[in-house]
Write an enzyme that holds these catalytic residues in place. Structure first.
Site, PDB file in Angstrom:
ATOM      1  N   ARG A 196       0.855  -1.207   0.000  1.00 26.66           N
ATOM      2  CA  ARG A 196       0.000   0.000   0.000  1.00 26.66           C
ATOM      3  C   ARG A 196       0.885   1.250   0.000  1.00 26.66           C
ATOM      4  NH1 ARG A 196      -2.487   0.750   6.181  1.00 26.66           N
ATOM      5  NH2 ARG A 196      -0.726   2.000   6.894  1.00 26.66           N
ATOM      6  N   TYR A 241      11.397   8.683  15.304  1.00 29.35           N
ATOM      7  CA  TYR A 241      11.224   8.600  13.844  1.00 29.35           C
ATOM      8  C   TYR A 241      12.281   9.422  13.124  1.00 29.35           C
ATOM      9  CZ  TYR A 241       9.132   8.867   9.194  1.00 29.35           C
ATOM     10  OH  TYR A 241       8.930   8.791   7.833  1.00 29.35           O
ATOM     11  N   LYS A 262      15.263   8.130  10.453  1.00 24.08           N
ATOM     12  CA  LYS A 262      15.349   8.568   9.055  1.00 24.08           C
ATOM     13  C   LYS A 262      16.632   9.352   8.783  1.00 24.08           C
ATOM     14  CE  LYS A 262      11.623   6.678   7.375  1.00 24.08           C
ATOM     15  NZ  LYS A 262      11.659   5.686   6.282  1.00 24.08           N
ATOM     16  N   LEU A 290      -0.860   5.643   5.786  1.00 21.80           N
ATOM     17  CA  LEU A 290      -0.134   5.994   7.019  1.00 21.80           C
ATOM     18  C   LEU A 290      -0.462   7.424   7.437  1.00 21.80           C
ATOM     19  CD1 LEU A 290       2.061   5.495   9.206  1.00 21.80           C
ATOM     20  CD2 LEU A 290       3.765   6.237   7.541  1.00 21.80           C
TER      21      LEU A 290
HETATM   22  N1  NAD Z   1       3.588   9.245   3.769  1.00 16.18           N
HETATM   23  C1  NAD Z   1       4.483  10.204   4.030  1.00 16.18           C
HETATM   24  O1  NAD Z   1       4.142  11.402   4.135  1.00 16.18           O
HETATM   25  C2  NAD Z   1       5.932   9.854   4.179  1.00 16.18           C
HETATM   26  C3  NAD Z   1       6.853  10.910   4.280  1.00 16.18           C
HETATM   27  C4  NAD Z   1       8.202  10.622   4.402  1.00 16.18           C
HETATM   28  C5  NAD Z   1       8.637   9.314   4.413  1.00 16.18           C
HETATM   29  N2  NAD Z   1       7.731   8.298   4.318  1.00 16.18           N
HETATM   30  C6  NAD Z   1       8.253   6.939   4.342  1.00 16.18           C
HETATM   31  O2  NAD Z   1       7.785   6.237   3.209  1.00 16.18           O
HETATM   32  C7  NAD Z   1       7.659   4.845   3.515  1.00 16.18           C
HETATM   33  C8  NAD Z   1       6.251   4.380   3.165  1.00 16.18           C
HETATM   34  O3  NAD Z   1       5.325   5.171   3.894  1.00 16.18           O
HETATM   35  P1  NAD Z   1       3.746   5.141   3.599  1.00 16.18           P
HETATM   36  O4  NAD Z   1       3.239   6.476   3.987  1.00 16.18           O
HETATM   37  O5  NAD Z   1       3.479   4.590   2.242  1.00 16.18           O
HETATM   38  O6  NAD Z   1       3.302   4.086   4.724  1.00 16.18           O
HETATM   39  P2  NAD Z   1       2.111   2.994   4.748  1.00 16.18           P
HETATM   40  O7  NAD Z   1       1.957   2.585   6.189  1.00 16.18           O
HETATM   41  O8  NAD Z   1       0.914   3.522   4.069  1.00 16.18           O
HETATM   42  O9  NAD Z   1       2.742   1.777   3.928  1.00 16.18           O
HETATM   43  C9  NAD Z   1       3.851   1.101   4.464  1.00 16.18           C
HETATM   44  C10 NAD Z   1       3.813  -0.362   4.043  1.00 16.18           C
HETATM   45  O10 NAD Z   1       4.946  -0.999   4.674  1.00 16.18           O
HETATM   46  C11 NAD Z   1       4.520  -2.232   5.231  1.00 16.18           C
HETATM   47  N3  NAD Z   1       5.353  -2.628   6.354  1.00 16.18           N
HETATM   48  C12 NAD Z   1       5.435  -2.030   7.575  1.00 16.18           C
HETATM   49  N4  NAD Z   1       6.267  -2.734   8.375  1.00 16.18           N
HETATM   50  C13 NAD Z   1       6.725  -3.780   7.650  1.00 16.18           C
HETATM   51  C14 NAD Z   1       7.610  -4.853   7.921  1.00 16.18           C
HETATM   52  N5  NAD Z   1       8.171  -5.007   9.136  1.00 16.18           N
HETATM   53  N6  NAD Z   1       7.883  -5.741   6.944  1.00 16.18           N
HETATM   54  C15 NAD Z   1       7.293  -5.619   5.721  1.00 16.18           C
HETATM   55  N7  NAD Z   1       6.434  -4.636   5.409  1.00 16.18           N
HETATM   56  C16 NAD Z   1       6.160  -3.716   6.359  1.00 16.18           C
HETATM   57  C17 NAD Z   1       3.080  -1.963   5.695  1.00 16.18           C
HETATM   58  O11 NAD Z   1       2.346  -3.173   5.874  1.00 16.18           O
HETATM   59  C18 NAD Z   1       2.558  -1.095   4.556  1.00 16.18           C
HETATM   60  O12 NAD Z   1       1.998  -1.871   3.520  1.00 16.18           O
HETATM   61  C19 NAD Z   1       8.018   4.700   4.987  1.00 16.18           C
HETATM   62  O13 NAD Z   1       9.362   4.329   5.117  1.00 16.18           O
HETATM   63  C20 NAD Z   1       7.801   6.108   5.530  1.00 16.18           C
HETATM   64  O14 NAD Z   1       8.574   6.380   6.673  1.00 16.18           O
HETATM   65  C21 NAD Z   1       6.394   8.541   4.217  1.00 16.18           C
END
Ligand code: NAD
Length: 270
Positions: free
Chosen positions: A19, A154, A158, A191
Protein backbone atom coordinates in the site's frame (compact mmCIF):
# COMPACT_ATOMS: atom_id res chain seq x y z
CA UNK A 1 12.79 5.69 -25.07
CA UNK A 2 9.12 4.82 -24.50
CA UNK A 3 8.26 4.80 -20.82
CA UNK A 4 7.42 1.06 -20.94
CA UNK A 5 11.06 0.29 -21.83
CA UNK A 6 12.90 2.51 -19.35
CA UNK A 7 13.85 -0.38 -17.09
CA UNK A 8 13.03 -3.36 -19.31
CA UNK A 9 14.98 -6.55 -18.65
CA UNK A 10 15.76 -5.45 -15.09
CA UNK A 11 14.56 -6.93 -11.81
CA UNK A 12 13.43 -4.64 -8.99
CA UNK A 13 12.68 -5.65 -5.40
CA UNK A 14 10.41 -3.36 -3.33
CA UNK A 15 9.70 -3.68 0.41
CA UNK A 16 6.43 -2.56 1.98
CA UNK A 17 4.79 -2.69 -1.45
CA UNK A 18 1.23 -3.58 -0.43
CA UNK A 19 0.00 0.00 0.00
CA UNK A 20 0.95 3.68 0.04
CA UNK A 21 4.25 4.80 -1.43
CA UNK A 22 5.48 1.21 -1.84
CA UNK A 23 2.47 0.26 -3.95
CA UNK A 24 3.06 3.36 -6.09
CA UNK A 25 6.68 2.28 -6.61
CA UNK A 26 5.62 -1.25 -7.58
CA UNK A 27 3.22 0.17 -10.20
CA UNK A 28 5.81 2.58 -11.62
CA UNK A 29 8.47 -0.11 -11.99
CA UNK A 30 5.94 -2.38 -13.72
CA UNK A 31 5.16 0.49 -16.12
CA UNK A 32 8.90 0.94 -16.73
CA UNK A 33 9.09 -2.60 -18.08
CA UNK A 34 10.87 -4.14 -15.07
CA UNK A 35 10.13 -7.46 -13.46
CA UNK A 36 8.92 -6.54 -9.97
CA UNK A 37 9.09 -8.62 -6.80
CA UNK A 38 7.62 -7.01 -3.71
CA UNK A 39 7.12 -7.94 -0.09
CA UNK A 40 4.98 -6.78 2.78
CA UNK A 41 3.85 -8.14 6.11
CA UNK A 42 0.27 -7.32 5.04
CA UNK A 43 -0.63 -10.48 3.12
CA UNK A 44 -4.11 -9.53 1.89
CA UNK A 45 -2.98 -6.13 0.54
CA UNK A 46 0.00 -7.71 -1.17
CA UNK A 47 -2.03 -10.50 -2.80
CA UNK A 48 -4.62 -7.98 -4.05
CA UNK A 49 -1.94 -5.87 -5.76
CA UNK A 50 -0.20 -8.97 -7.15
CA UNK A 51 -3.47 -10.00 -8.83
CA UNK A 52 -4.07 -6.49 -10.14
CA UNK A 53 -0.59 -6.32 -11.69
CA UNK A 54 0.03 -9.59 -13.56
CA UNK A 55 3.69 -10.55 -13.69
CA UNK A 56 4.49 -9.16 -10.24
CA UNK A 57 5.51 -11.57 -7.51
CA UNK A 58 4.50 -10.97 -3.89
CA UNK A 59 6.10 -12.47 -0.79
CA UNK A 60 4.56 -12.09 2.63
CA UNK A 61 7.48 -11.26 4.89
CA UNK A 62 8.76 -8.97 7.58
CA UNK A 63 11.82 -6.82 6.87
CA UNK A 64 12.88 -7.03 10.52
CA UNK A 65 13.39 -10.81 10.16
CA UNK A 66 16.75 -11.63 8.57
CA UNK A 67 15.61 -15.12 7.56
CA UNK A 68 12.64 -13.63 5.68
CA UNK A 69 15.01 -11.30 3.82
CA UNK A 70 17.35 -14.19 2.89
CA UNK A 71 14.40 -16.17 1.53
CA UNK A 72 13.05 -13.16 -0.40
CA UNK A 73 16.41 -12.62 -2.10
CA UNK A 74 17.15 -16.25 -2.88
CA UNK A 75 13.68 -16.81 -4.37
CA UNK A 76 14.00 -13.64 -6.46
CA UNK A 77 17.42 -14.53 -7.84
CA UNK A 78 16.49 -18.19 -8.39
CA UNK A 79 13.41 -17.18 -10.34
CA UNK A 80 14.82 -14.33 -12.43
CA UNK A 81 18.56 -14.94 -12.37
CA UNK A 82 19.47 -11.37 -11.47
CA UNK A 83 18.73 -8.39 -9.27
CA UNK A 84 19.11 -4.79 -10.44
CA UNK A 85 17.40 -2.58 -7.89
CA UNK A 86 16.39 -2.79 -4.23
CA UNK A 87 13.90 -0.22 -2.95
CA UNK A 88 13.85 -0.13 0.85
CA UNK A 89 10.46 1.45 1.47
CA UNK A 90 8.91 -0.48 4.40
CA UNK A 91 8.78 1.79 7.41
CA UNK A 92 6.47 3.40 9.90
CA UNK A 93 5.84 6.60 11.81
CA UNK A 94 4.40 6.33 15.32
CA UNK A 95 1.63 8.73 16.38
CA UNK A 96 2.89 12.10 17.66
CA UNK A 97 4.75 11.68 20.98
CA UNK A 98 6.50 14.16 23.26
CA UNK A 99 10.00 13.07 24.34
CA UNK A 100 8.72 11.95 27.77
CA UNK A 101 6.16 9.70 26.06
CA UNK A 102 8.84 7.79 24.14
CA UNK A 103 10.64 4.70 25.46
CA UNK A 104 13.90 2.99 24.68
CA UNK A 105 11.96 -0.15 23.78
CA UNK A 106 9.72 1.70 21.31
CA UNK A 107 12.79 3.44 19.86
CA UNK A 108 14.58 0.09 19.43
CA UNK A 109 11.58 -1.41 17.61
CA UNK A 110 11.42 1.54 15.23
CA UNK A 111 15.16 1.31 14.57
CA UNK A 112 14.70 -2.39 13.74
CA UNK A 113 12.09 -1.50 11.13
CA UNK A 114 13.17 1.83 9.66
CA UNK A 115 16.96 1.45 9.82
CA UNK A 116 18.06 -2.14 10.38
CA UNK A 117 15.48 -3.59 7.98
CA UNK A 118 17.01 -1.40 5.27
CA UNK A 119 20.56 -2.29 6.33
CA UNK A 120 19.92 -6.05 6.43
CA UNK A 121 18.24 -6.43 3.06
CA UNK A 122 20.78 -4.15 1.41
CA UNK A 123 23.75 -6.00 2.87
CA UNK A 124 22.36 -9.36 1.74
CA UNK A 125 21.56 -7.98 -1.72
CA UNK A 126 24.97 -6.46 -2.42
CA UNK A 127 26.61 -9.57 -3.94
CA UNK A 128 23.76 -9.72 -6.49
CA UNK A 129 23.76 -5.97 -7.16
CA UNK A 130 27.53 -5.98 -7.75
CA UNK A 131 27.04 -8.52 -10.54
CA UNK A 132 24.58 -6.28 -12.38
CA UNK A 133 26.06 -2.92 -11.31
CA UNK A 134 22.66 -2.27 -9.86
CA UNK A 135 21.41 0.27 -7.36
CA UNK A 136 19.76 0.76 -3.99
CA UNK A 137 17.03 3.32 -3.26
CA UNK A 138 16.22 4.01 0.38
CA UNK A 139 12.98 5.78 1.25
CA UNK A 140 14.07 8.18 3.97
CA UNK A 141 12.21 11.36 4.96
CA UNK A 142 12.58 15.12 4.76
CA UNK A 143 12.24 15.27 8.55
CA UNK A 144 15.45 13.26 8.93
CA UNK A 145 17.19 16.48 7.87
CA UNK A 146 14.89 19.30 9.07
CA UNK A 147 13.45 17.64 12.20
CA UNK A 148 9.82 17.24 13.22
CA UNK A 149 8.03 18.01 16.47
CA UNK A 150 6.90 15.09 18.66
CA UNK A 151 8.81 12.54 16.58
CA UNK A 152 12.28 12.09 18.13
CA UNK A 153 12.65 8.34 17.38
CA UNK A 154 11.22 8.60 13.84
CA UNK A 155 13.42 11.56 12.93
CA UNK A 156 16.48 9.79 14.31
CA UNK A 157 15.82 6.63 12.28
CA UNK A 158 15.35 8.57 9.05
CA UNK A 159 18.37 10.79 9.64
CA UNK A 160 20.34 7.58 10.01
CA UNK A 161 18.90 6.17 6.76
CA UNK A 162 20.07 9.27 4.88
CA UNK A 163 23.52 9.13 6.49
CA UNK A 164 23.83 5.38 5.82
CA UNK A 165 22.92 5.97 2.17
CA UNK A 166 25.91 8.29 1.75
CA UNK A 167 28.36 6.00 3.57
CA UNK A 168 27.29 2.98 1.53
CA UNK A 169 27.44 4.96 -1.71
CA UNK A 170 31.13 5.60 -1.02
CA UNK A 171 31.94 1.96 -0.24
CA UNK A 172 29.97 0.48 -3.15
CA UNK A 173 31.20 2.89 -5.82
CA UNK A 174 34.19 0.61 -6.48
CA UNK A 175 31.73 -2.08 -7.64
CA UNK A 176 29.63 0.28 -9.75
CA UNK A 177 26.67 -0.03 -7.35
CA UNK A 178 24.84 3.27 -6.84
CA UNK A 179 23.11 3.99 -3.52
CA UNK A 180 20.63 6.86 -3.28
CA UNK A 181 17.72 7.89 -1.12
CA UNK A 182 14.47 9.73 -1.61
CA UNK A 183 13.23 12.00 1.15
CA UNK A 184 9.51 12.51 0.74
CA UNK A 185 7.67 15.33 2.49
CA UNK A 186 3.92 14.99 3.10
CA UNK A 187 2.62 12.21 0.87
CA UNK A 188 -1.04 11.28 1.16
CA UNK A 189 -1.02 7.57 2.06
CA UNK A 190 -2.90 5.28 4.48
CA UNK A 191 -0.13 5.99 7.02
CA UNK A 192 -0.71 9.77 6.80
CA UNK A 193 -4.46 9.21 7.07
CA UNK A 194 -4.03 7.01 10.16
CA UNK A 195 -1.71 9.54 11.81
CA UNK A 196 -4.19 12.35 11.16
CA UNK A 197 -6.99 10.21 12.61
CA UNK A 198 -4.98 9.83 15.83
CA UNK A 199 -4.99 13.62 16.39
CA UNK A 200 -7.80 15.52 18.18
CA UNK A 201 -8.89 17.30 14.97
CA UNK A 202 -8.14 15.08 11.97
CA UNK A 203 -9.52 17.46 9.31
CA UNK A 204 -7.48 20.38 10.69
CA UNK A 205 -4.38 18.17 10.74
CA UNK A 206 -4.89 17.23 7.09
CA UNK A 207 -5.44 20.89 6.15
CA UNK A 208 -2.22 21.87 7.94
CA UNK A 209 -0.44 19.06 6.08
CA UNK A 210 -1.65 20.42 2.74
CA UNK A 211 -0.62 24.00 3.55
CA UNK A 212 2.93 22.90 4.44
CA UNK A 213 3.75 22.73 0.71
CA UNK A 214 4.17 25.89 -1.39
CA UNK A 215 2.69 23.79 -4.21
CA UNK A 216 -0.57 23.66 -2.22
CA UNK A 217 -1.12 19.92 -2.15
CA UNK A 218 0.25 16.80 -0.56
CA UNK A 219 2.34 14.51 -2.71
CA UNK A 220 1.00 11.30 -4.22
CA UNK A 221 2.68 7.88 -4.10
CA UNK A 222 3.15 8.26 -7.88
CA UNK A 223 5.26 11.40 -7.29
CA UNK A 224 7.72 9.42 -5.16
CA UNK A 225 7.55 6.47 -7.54
CA UNK A 226 8.52 8.63 -10.53
CA UNK A 227 11.62 9.76 -8.62
CA UNK A 228 12.49 6.14 -7.82
CA UNK A 229 12.28 5.01 -11.46
CA UNK A 230 14.37 8.03 -12.47
CA UNK A 231 17.09 7.12 -9.94
CA UNK A 232 17.10 3.48 -11.05
CA UNK A 233 16.81 3.91 -14.81
CA UNK A 234 18.36 7.23 -15.72
CA UNK A 235 20.43 8.74 -12.91
CA UNK A 236 23.60 6.87 -13.95
CA UNK A 237 25.93 9.53 -12.51
CA UNK A 238 24.09 9.97 -9.19
CA UNK A 239 25.19 8.18 -6.08
CA UNK A 240 24.87 9.21 -2.43
CA UNK A 241 22.10 11.60 -3.46
CA UNK A 242 19.19 12.58 -1.20
CA UNK A 243 16.42 13.44 -3.66
CA UNK A 244 13.75 15.62 -2.01
CA UNK A 245 10.17 14.94 -3.14
CA UNK A 246 8.47 17.49 -0.95
CA UNK A 247 6.53 20.07 -2.97
CA UNK A 248 8.95 22.63 -1.51
CA UNK A 249 7.91 22.06 2.12
CA UNK A 250 11.41 22.86 3.37
CA UNK A 251 11.58 26.28 1.68
CA UNK A 252 11.26 29.67 3.36
CA UNK A 253 10.35 30.80 6.84
CA UNK A 254 7.20 29.74 8.69
CA UNK A 255 5.49 30.21 12.07
CA UNK A 256 7.73 27.94 14.13
CA UNK A 257 7.71 29.24 17.71
CA UNK A 258 5.15 27.41 19.84
CA UNK A 259 2.67 29.35 21.97
CA UNK A 260 4.59 28.20 25.06
CA UNK A 261 7.70 30.13 23.99
CA UNK A 262 8.27 33.59 25.47
CA UNK A 263 8.40 35.82 22.40
CA UNK A 264 11.18 38.37 22.49
CA UNK A 265 10.35 41.88 21.36
CA UNK A 266 13.22 43.21 19.20
CA UNK A 267 12.40 46.72 20.43
CA UNK A 268 10.78 48.21 17.32
CA UNK A 269 10.00 51.86 18.07
CA UNK A 270 6.23 52.45 17.99
N1 NAD B 1 3.59 9.25 3.77
C1 NAD B 1 4.48 10.20 4.03
O1 NAD B 1 4.14 11.40 4.13
C2 NAD B 1 5.93 9.85 4.18
C3 NAD B 1 6.85 10.91 4.28
C4 NAD B 1 8.20 10.62 4.40
C5 NAD B 1 8.64 9.31 4.41
N2 NAD B 1 7.73 8.30 4.32
C6 NAD B 1 8.25 6.94 4.34
O2 NAD B 1 7.79 6.24 3.21
C7 NAD B 1 7.66 4.84 3.51
C8 NAD B 1 6.25 4.38 3.17
O3 NAD B 1 5.33 5.17 3.89
P1 NAD B 1 3.75 5.14 3.60
O4 NAD B 1 3.24 6.48 3.99
O5 NAD B 1 3.48 4.59 2.24
O6 NAD B 1 3.30 4.09 4.72
P2 NAD B 1 2.11 2.99 4.75
O7 NAD B 1 1.96 2.59 6.19
O8 NAD B 1 0.91 3.52 4.07
O9 NAD B 1 2.74 1.78 3.93
C9 NAD B 1 3.85 1.10 4.46
C10 NAD B 1 3.81 -0.36 4.04
O10 NAD B 1 4.95 -1.00 4.67
C11 NAD B 1 4.52 -2.23 5.23
N3 NAD B 1 5.35 -2.63 6.35
C12 NAD B 1 5.43 -2.03 7.58
N4 NAD B 1 6.27 -2.73 8.38
C13 NAD B 1 6.72 -3.78 7.65
C14 NAD B 1 7.61 -4.85 7.92
N5 NAD B 1 8.17 -5.01 9.14
N6 NAD B 1 7.88 -5.74 6.94
C15 NAD B 1 7.29 -5.62 5.72
N7 NAD B 1 6.43 -4.64 5.41
C16 NAD B 1 6.16 -3.72 6.36
C17 NAD B 1 3.08 -1.96 5.69
O11 NAD B 1 2.35 -3.17 5.87
C18 NAD B 1 2.56 -1.09 4.56
O12 NAD B 1 2.00 -1.87 3.52
C19 NAD B 1 8.02 4.70 4.99
O13 NAD B 1 9.36 4.33 5.12
C20 NAD B 1 7.80 6.11 5.53
O14 NAD B 1 8.57 6.38 6.67
C21 NAD B 1 6.39 8.54 4.22
Amino acid sequence: MASGRRYAGKVALVTGGARGIGAGIVRAFVESGAQVVFCDKNESGGRTLEQELPGTIFFCCDVTQEEDMRRLLSETVQRFGRLDCVVNNAGSHPPPQWPEETSAQGFRQLLELNLLGTYTLTKLALPHLRKTQGNVINISSLVGTIGQSRAVPYVATKGAVTAMTKALALDESQYGVRVNCISPGNIWTPLWEELAASTPQPMATVHEGILAQPLGRMGRPADVAAAAVFLAAEAHFCTGVELLVTGGAELGYGCKASRAVTVEDPGIPS
